[in-house]
Design an enzyme around this catalytic site. Structure first.
Site, PDB file in Angstrom:
ATOM      1  N   LYS A 122     -14.159  -2.761 -12.307  1.00 37.48           N
ATOM      2  CA  LYS A 122     -12.970  -3.555 -11.579  1.00 37.48           C
ATOM      3  C   LYS A 122     -13.131  -3.438 -10.003  1.00 37.48           C
ATOM      4  O   LYS A 122     -12.655  -4.355  -9.149  1.00 37.48           O
ATOM      5  CB  LYS A 122     -11.600  -3.246 -12.015  1.00 37.48           C
ATOM      6  CG  LYS A 122     -11.038  -2.218 -11.246  1.00 37.48           C
ATOM      7  CD  LYS A 122      -9.709  -1.864 -12.040  1.00 37.48           C
ATOM      8  CE  LYS A 122      -9.003  -0.732 -11.486  1.00 37.48           C
ATOM      9  NZ  LYS A 122      -8.668  -0.567 -10.154  1.00 37.48           N
ATOM     10  N   ASP A 123     -13.822  -2.357  -9.459  1.00 40.17           N
ATOM     11  CA  ASP A 123     -13.870  -2.282  -7.989  1.00 40.17           C
ATOM     12  C   ASP A 123     -15.264  -2.833  -7.418  1.00 40.17           C
ATOM     13  O   ASP A 123     -15.639  -2.809  -6.375  1.00 40.17           O
ATOM     14  CB  ASP A 123     -13.845  -0.975  -7.566  1.00 40.17           C
ATOM     15  CG  ASP A 123     -12.343  -0.346  -7.836  1.00 40.17           C
ATOM     16  OD1 ASP A 123     -11.367  -0.939  -7.832  1.00 40.17           O
ATOM     17  OD2 ASP A 123     -12.507   0.938  -8.019  1.00 40.17           O
ATOM     18  N   ARG A 156      -2.353  -8.322  -7.675  1.00 37.10           N
ATOM     19  CA  ARG A 156      -2.200  -8.915  -8.841  1.00 37.10           C
ATOM     20  C   ARG A 156      -0.878  -8.135  -9.608  1.00 37.10           C
ATOM     21  O   ARG A 156       0.127  -8.681  -9.948  1.00 37.10           O
ATOM     22  CB  ARG A 156      -3.288  -8.466  -9.980  1.00 37.10           C
ATOM     23  CG  ARG A 156      -3.020  -8.862 -11.481  1.00 37.10           C
ATOM     24  CD  ARG A 156      -4.122  -8.362 -12.062  1.00 37.10           C
ATOM     25  NE  ARG A 156      -4.389  -6.934 -12.393  1.00 37.10           N
ATOM     26  CZ  ARG A 156      -3.545  -5.822 -12.814  1.00 37.10           C
ATOM     27  NH1 ARG A 156      -2.635  -6.196 -13.503  1.00 37.10           N
ATOM     28  NH2 ARG A 156      -4.204  -4.532 -12.813  1.00 37.10           N
ATOM     29  N   ARG A 157      -0.897  -6.853  -9.412  1.00 32.93           N
ATOM     30  CA  ARG A 157       0.528  -6.363 -10.021  1.00 32.93           C
ATOM     31  C   ARG A 157       1.649  -6.667  -9.391  1.00 32.93           C
ATOM     32  O   ARG A 157       2.892  -6.674 -10.042  1.00 32.93           O
ATOM     33  CB  ARG A 157       0.191  -4.669  -9.923  1.00 32.93           C
ATOM     34  CG  ARG A 157      -0.756  -4.082 -10.882  1.00 32.93           C
ATOM     35  CD  ARG A 157      -1.175  -2.902 -10.954  1.00 32.93           C
ATOM     36  NE  ARG A 157      -2.298  -2.287 -11.697  1.00 32.93           N
ATOM     37  CZ  ARG A 157      -2.999  -1.179 -11.592  1.00 32.93           C
ATOM     38  NH1 ARG A 157      -3.018  -0.574 -10.406  1.00 32.93           N
ATOM     39  NH2 ARG A 157      -3.731  -0.657 -12.488  1.00 32.93           N
ATOM     40  N   ARG A 164      -0.976   3.201  -1.331  1.00 29.47           N
ATOM     41  CA  ARG A 164      -2.333   3.789  -1.415  1.00 29.47           C
ATOM     42  C   ARG A 164      -2.382   5.292  -1.858  1.00 29.47           C
ATOM     43  O   ARG A 164      -1.146   5.792  -1.978  1.00 29.47           O
ATOM     44  CB  ARG A 164      -3.189   3.575  -0.107  1.00 29.47           C
ATOM     45  CG  ARG A 164      -3.439   2.093   0.321  1.00 29.47           C
ATOM     46  CD  ARG A 164      -4.315   1.558  -0.413  1.00 29.47           C
ATOM     47  NE  ARG A 164      -5.410   2.357  -0.963  1.00 29.47           N
ATOM     48  CZ  ARG A 164      -6.761   2.654  -0.252  1.00 29.47           C
ATOM     49  NH1 ARG A 164      -6.610   1.700   1.034  1.00 29.47           N
ATOM     50  NH2 ARG A 164      -7.681   3.147  -0.502  1.00 29.47           N
ATOM     51  N   ARG A 183       0.433   9.074  -5.901  1.00 26.23           N
ATOM     52  CA  ARG A 183       1.413   8.097  -6.359  1.00 26.23           C
ATOM     53  C   ARG A 183       2.281   8.449  -7.240  1.00 26.23           C
ATOM     54  O   ARG A 183       3.546   8.250  -7.384  1.00 26.23           O
ATOM     55  CB  ARG A 183       0.368   6.997  -6.976  1.00 26.23           C
ATOM     56  CG  ARG A 183      -0.522   6.209  -5.892  1.00 26.23           C
ATOM     57  CD  ARG A 183      -1.257   5.101  -6.660  1.00 26.23           C
ATOM     58  NE  ARG A 183      -2.251   4.804  -5.808  1.00 26.23           N
ATOM     59  CZ  ARG A 183      -2.710   3.482  -5.746  1.00 26.23           C
ATOM     60  NH1 ARG A 183      -1.988   2.523  -6.570  1.00 26.23           N
ATOM     61  NH2 ARG A 183      -3.653   3.029  -5.083  1.00 26.23           N
ATOM     62  N   CYS A 192     -11.554  -8.412  -6.001  1.00 28.73           N
ATOM     63  CA  CYS A 192     -10.598  -7.588  -6.636  1.00 28.73           C
ATOM     64  C   CYS A 192      -9.164  -7.615  -6.100  1.00 28.73           C
ATOM     65  O   CYS A 192      -8.111  -7.053  -6.440  1.00 28.73           O
ATOM     66  CB  CYS A 192     -11.007  -6.074  -6.640  1.00 28.73           C
ATOM     67  SG  CYS A 192     -11.101  -5.187  -5.342  1.00 28.73           S
TER      68      CYS A 192
END
Length: 326
Positions: free
Chosen positions: A89-90, A137-138, A155, A161, A251
């Site tokens: 995805k990256d 997106r999230r 980040r 996180r 992305c």
């Protein structure tokens, strides 16, 4: 298995480049062990620092696409390693001169998960709860589903996180199930699995891409690549990423896509407005002539082309920031 900053390689050695984060090292080590066993070769892990690892800017401000890939690709082209392992995805959708995807291992869980204090789910989080994510997106999906939440741009690695939730700075974070699973932390921290039917994730999420230099690999590397390639994952990621390419999106764009292979090859994709108030969805299926890799790929290309055309025709380019660097 050894680790080093650079190596010239040698007979019977496959040098595997990777980002140096705990997650990247975990997923790369698992793949590298399989490659070494299949080829009867020694494996050398080459940790490489990328701009995305050192910058504290938001993903969208960094440009998103390619921020984690460029240093790995430079190392590969400079013969500092023989393959590099990317989170698919990256990886930019545009092919890089001199490089090709050599294998796509079996995909892990493509879903997102909510990791929340006190076992809250997305639906039971209190009004105004602070939820962290660095993904546009999230952000759009959270605002669409729970406009009362406070979405915080974050980040950092997985531990950073999760630490903000443990410390009480955030009530929850949204993370990829695949990454938590590869770190062995999924059962420990996940409080709510967000199903793909209502919460599609990034094209390629949960999958890895093994990139190599163009040209015929030596026998050991060719054997290793063939052993880890998974045709169904290759086909589904082809559909999802071709859709992304046709939309000219990276992305950092608020796009979710999910492809599956059953009797049909099926793709559904959603483009969100950045504030989550609007969305456009397209779903298409194709029947492959056979379940060979070639015929499945033809079907994947077909549905990606049709879904992208439908989304663009319905106004996706006006809804989201498309036309970004690929």
């Amino acid at each position: 298995m050894s680790a080093a900053g650079a190596s010239t390689g040698g007979a019977g050695v496959i040098r595997v480049g990777t980002r140096g984060s705990a997650l990247a090292m975990a997923q790369t080590t698992a793949i590298a062990n399989r490659m070494g066993a299949a080829a009867g070769a020694e494996i050398e892990i080459i940790p490489i620092t990328t701009h995305g690892d050192t910058s504290r800017e938001s993903l969208s401000s960094l440009g998103g696409t390619g921020v984690f890939a460029s240093a790995l690709r430079e190392a590969l082209l400079n013969d500092e390693c023989d393959v590099v392992v990317h989170s698919f995805k990256d990886l930019p959708t545009k092919a890089h001169p001199g490089l090709v995807i050599g294998a796509t291992p079996r995909r892990a869980d493509a879903r997102d998960v909510l990791c929340a204090r006190a076992g809250f789910t997305l639906d039971t989080l209190p009004e105004g709860a602070r939820v962290g994510t660095g993904s546009p997106r999230r952000v759009a999906q959270l605002r669409a589903r729970r406009p009362d939440l406070t979405v915080v741009d974050i980040r950092g690695n997985v531990d950073t996180r999760l630490g903000r939730v443990a410390e009480g700075d955030l009530d929850a974070v949204v993370l990829a199930a695949a990454g938590l699973g590869r770190l062995g932390r999924l059962d420990e921290v996940a409080s709510d699995y967000l199903e793909l039917s209502g919460w599609p994730t990034a094209p390629g999420q949960g999958a890895l891409a093994i990139e190599v230099r163009e040209g015929k690999p030596d026998r050991a590397l060719a054997t290793a690549l063939a052993a880890i390639n998974h045709v169904t994952t290759q086909v589904t990621t082809t559909a999802e990423r071709l859709l992304l390419a046709r939309l000219e999106a990276g992305c950092a764009a608020p796009i979710g896509a999910t492809a599956v292979v059953d009797e049909l090859v099926f793709l559904t994709a959603t483009v969100y407005s950045t504030d989550g108030t609007r969305q456009i969805t397209s779903s298409h299926a194709a029947t492959p002539d056979s379940h060979s890799a070639a015929d499945l790929t033809v079907a994947a290309i077909d549905i990606a082309e049709r879904a992208a055309a439908e989304l663009l025709g319905a106004g996706a380019a006006e809804l989201a920031p498309l036309g970004s660097s690929l």
